[in-house]
Write a protein that holds these residues in place. Structure first.
Motif, short mmCIF file in Angstrom:
data_model
loop_
_atom_site.label_atom_id
_atom_site.label_comp_id
_atom_site.label_asym_id
_atom_site.label_seq_id
_atom_site.Cartn_x
_atom_site.Cartn_y
_atom_site.Cartn_z
N ARG A 90 37.63 36.32 94.32
CA ARG A 90 38.37 37.39 94.80
C ARG A 90 39.94 37.25 94.64
NH1 ARG A 90 35.70 40.31 100.08
NH2 ARG A 90 33.54 40.60 99.40
N LEU A 91 40.15 35.99 95.19
CA LEU A 91 41.59 35.64 94.68
C LEU A 91 41.91 35.76 93.29
CD1 LEU A 91 41.80 32.17 97.04
CD2 LEU A 91 42.45 34.52 97.53
N ARG A 92 41.34 35.47 92.55
CA ARG A 92 41.61 35.55 91.05
C ARG A 92 41.74 37.02 90.72
NH1 ARG A 92 37.75 33.14 89.22
NH2 ARG A 92 38.77 31.04 88.97
N ALA A 93 41.12 37.76 91.43
CA ALA A 93 41.08 39.31 90.99
C ALA A 93 42.36 39.91 91.94
CB ALA A 93 39.91 40.07 91.44
N LEU A 94 42.66 39.36 92.85
CA LEU A 94 43.76 39.86 93.61
C LEU A 94 45.05 39.34 92.93
CD1 LEU A 94 45.29 41.14 96.02
CD2 LEU A 94 44.78 39.04 97.61
N THR A 95 45.01 38.26 92.60
CA THR A 95 46.47 37.36 91.76
C THR A 95 46.42 38.50 90.73
OG1 THR A 95 45.94 35.35 92.68
CG2 THR A 95 47.28 35.66 90.68
N LYS A 96 45.69 38.72 90.02
CA LYS A 96 45.93 39.87 88.58
C LYS A 96 46.34 41.15 89.10
CE LYS A 96 43.52 41.67 84.60
NZ LYS A 96 44.00 42.92 84.87
N ASP A 97 45.57 41.52 90.31
CA ASP A 97 46.36 43.05 90.65
C ASP A 97 47.97 42.94 91.04
OD1 ASP A 97 43.75 44.18 90.35
OD2 ASP A 97 43.39 44.05 92.58
N ILE A 98 48.17 41.78 91.73
CA ILE A 98 49.62 41.64 92.12
C ILE A 98 50.60 41.42 90.92
CG2 ILE A 98 51.20 39.74 93.28
CD1 ILE A 98 48.89 39.46 95.47
N HIS A 99 50.27 40.68 89.86
CA HIS A 99 50.66 40.43 88.74
C HIS A 99 50.90 41.86 88.04
CE1 HIS A 99 51.81 36.19 88.44
NE2 HIS A 99 50.65 35.76 89.06
N ASP A 100 49.83 42.49 87.82
CA ASP A 100 50.04 43.67 87.17
C ASP A 100 50.76 44.86 87.88
OD1 ASP A 100 47.97 42.91 85.54
OD2 ASP A 100 46.22 43.94 86.20
N ALA A 101 50.95 44.76 89.03
CA ALA A 101 51.92 45.65 89.85
C ALA A 101 53.38 44.90 90.04
CB ALA A 101 51.37 45.60 91.44
N GLY A 102 53.61 44.00 89.24
CA GLY A 102 54.99 43.46 89.10
C GLY A 102 55.39 42.39 89.98
N GLY A 103 54.39 41.99 90.91
CA GLY A 103 54.69 40.85 91.71
C GLY A 103 54.21 39.39 91.17
N THR A 104 54.34 38.61 91.85
CA THR A 104 54.19 37.16 91.72
C THR A 104 53.03 36.64 92.78
OG1 THR A 104 56.19 36.06 92.41
CG2 THR A 104 56.21 36.95 90.27
N ALA A 105 52.25 35.90 92.06
CA ALA A 105 51.26 35.25 92.97
C ALA A 105 50.41 34.13 92.26
CB ALA A 105 50.13 36.21 93.50
N GLU A 106 49.92 33.25 93.06
CA GLU A 106 48.85 32.34 92.52
C GLU A 106 48.04 31.87 93.62
OE1 GLU A 106 50.98 28.14 93.22
OE2 GLU A 106 52.51 29.45 92.80
N PHE A 107 46.83 31.50 93.26
CA PHE A 107 45.91 31.16 94.09
C PHE A 107 45.00 29.82 94.25
CE2 PHE A 107 43.36 32.42 90.49
CZ PHE A 107 42.33 31.57 90.50
N HIS A 108 44.77 29.37 95.25
CA HIS A 108 43.98 27.99 95.32
C HIS A 108 42.51 28.15 96.10
CE1 HIS A 108 47.62 25.95 93.57
NE2 HIS A 108 48.11 26.64 94.35
N ALA A 109 41.71 27.38 95.87
CA ALA A 109 40.45 27.31 96.54
C ALA A 109 40.97 26.41 97.94
CB ALA A 109 39.39 26.71 96.07
N LEU A 110 40.68 26.91 99.04
CA LEU A 110 40.94 26.63 100.28
C LEU A 110 39.85 26.62 101.33
CD1 LEU A 110 43.21 25.44 101.96
CD2 LEU A 110 43.95 27.65 102.56
N ASP A 111 39.66 25.66 101.99
CA ASP A 111 38.51 25.58 103.23
C ASP A 111 39.63 25.13 104.55
OD1 ASP A 111 37.01 25.31 105.54
OD2 ASP A 111 35.52 23.93 104.07
N VAL A 112 39.89 25.99 105.24
CA VAL A 112 40.67 25.65 106.24
C VAL A 112 40.29 24.54 107.25
CG1 VAL A 112 42.10 28.07 106.11
CG2 VAL A 112 40.37 27.69 107.83
N THR A 113 39.10 24.46 107.49
CA THR A 113 38.54 23.43 108.28
C THR A 113 38.52 22.15 107.82
OG1 THR A 113 36.25 23.60 107.29
CG2 THR A 113 36.82 25.13 108.93
N ASP A 114 39.09 21.96 106.41
CA ASP A 114 39.30 20.45 105.82
C ASP A 114 40.71 20.15 105.80
OD1 ASP A 114 39.28 18.45 103.96
OD2 ASP A 114 37.71 19.19 102.72
N ALA A 115 41.07 19.31 106.69
CA ALA A 115 42.52 18.96 106.82
C ALA A 115 43.07 18.63 105.26
CB ALA A 115 42.73 17.89 107.77
#
Length: 242
Positions: A41-66
């Motif tokens: 989902r993050l990959r698709a969202l990042t692509k959508d943001i780039h396609d709309a002229g914005g900038t984004a990146e994504f990383h796998a994240l589990d907030v329960t893991d410090a």
């Protein structure tokens, strides 16, 4: 990015408030760094943001893991040289009455909703202190202010977010801003995590009146947009009919 652009980290960015905030902040010229477990989902969202002229990146994240949260922050810092905003948004809401004894669900809420926020603070606060600026935007809930049946544990976790945010605000001094966003009933996938039938019915009633995630994103963007000398301590945003 423009000179006003900020490096904004968002947890729980794959859906709901996190996703809407990523879209809006990117549209307003900020660079968004997205974290969540569902990287497809993050990959698709990042692509959508780039396609709309914005900038984004994504990383796998589990907030329960410090350690994972530190890696998330470190990657953003290494790539951009600074972090301007952390939106602590990741959360879960498996509602049930206490008598149902769903201890594993209680533990999950505590891990994600409370420890997840603490892990974010622990990872990013030293960065903010070193650079002498930064902003935490912690997503709590109207449940931080009022309790309803089936929501005792959820509300307790969100009150904890409010209390942690207020304590942090008092401790960090004038260089670091701390904002709490407390949404009322919002259209999201949180209800999908409710396995308990009583809790599911309660949420069905609550969701008869709700606001879109984009409305909460607007509040987050408003807090982020304020001058460095202005701290939006809290915004409560909910349906007018509530």
């Amino acid at each position: 990015m423009t000179t006003e652009s900020k490096i904004v980290l968002i947890t729980g960015a794959s859906s709901g408030i996190g996703k809407a905030s990523a879209r809006l902040l990117a549209a307003r010229g900020h660079h968004v760094v997205l974290g969540a477990r569902r990287t497809d989902r993050l990959r698709a969202l990042t692509k959508d943001i780039h396609d709309a002229g914005g900038t984004a990146e994504f990383h796998a994240l589990d907030v329960t893991d410090a350690a994972n949260v530190r890696e998330f922050a470190d990657a953003a810092l290494a790539a951009h040289g600074r972090i301007d905003v952390l939106v602590n948004n990741a959360g879960v809401m498996p509602l049930s009455k206490l008598e149902a004894g769903r201890v594993e669900e209680w533990d999950r809420m505590i891990d994600v909703n409370v420890r997840g926020v603490l892990n974010g603070i622990a990872a990013v606060l030293p960065v903010f202190q070193a650079q002498a600026h930064g902003q935490f935007v912690n997503v709590a809930s109207i449940g931080a202010h009022q309790v309803s049946p089936t929501a005792a544990v959820y509300c307790a976790t969100k009150f904890a977010v409010w209390a942690l945010s207020e304590g942090l605000r008092q401790e960090v001094g004038p260089d670091i801003r701390v904002s709490v966003i407390s949404p009322g009933v919002t259209e999201s996938e949180l209800a999908d995590s409710i396995a308990d039938p009583v809790g599911r019915e309660e949420m069905r009633v609550f969701r008869a009146v709700s606001i879109p995630a984009s409305a909460v994103a607007e509040s987050i963007a408003f807090a982020v947009a304020q001058p460095a000398t202005v701290d939006i301590s809290e915004i409560v945003v909910r349906p007018t009919a509530a």
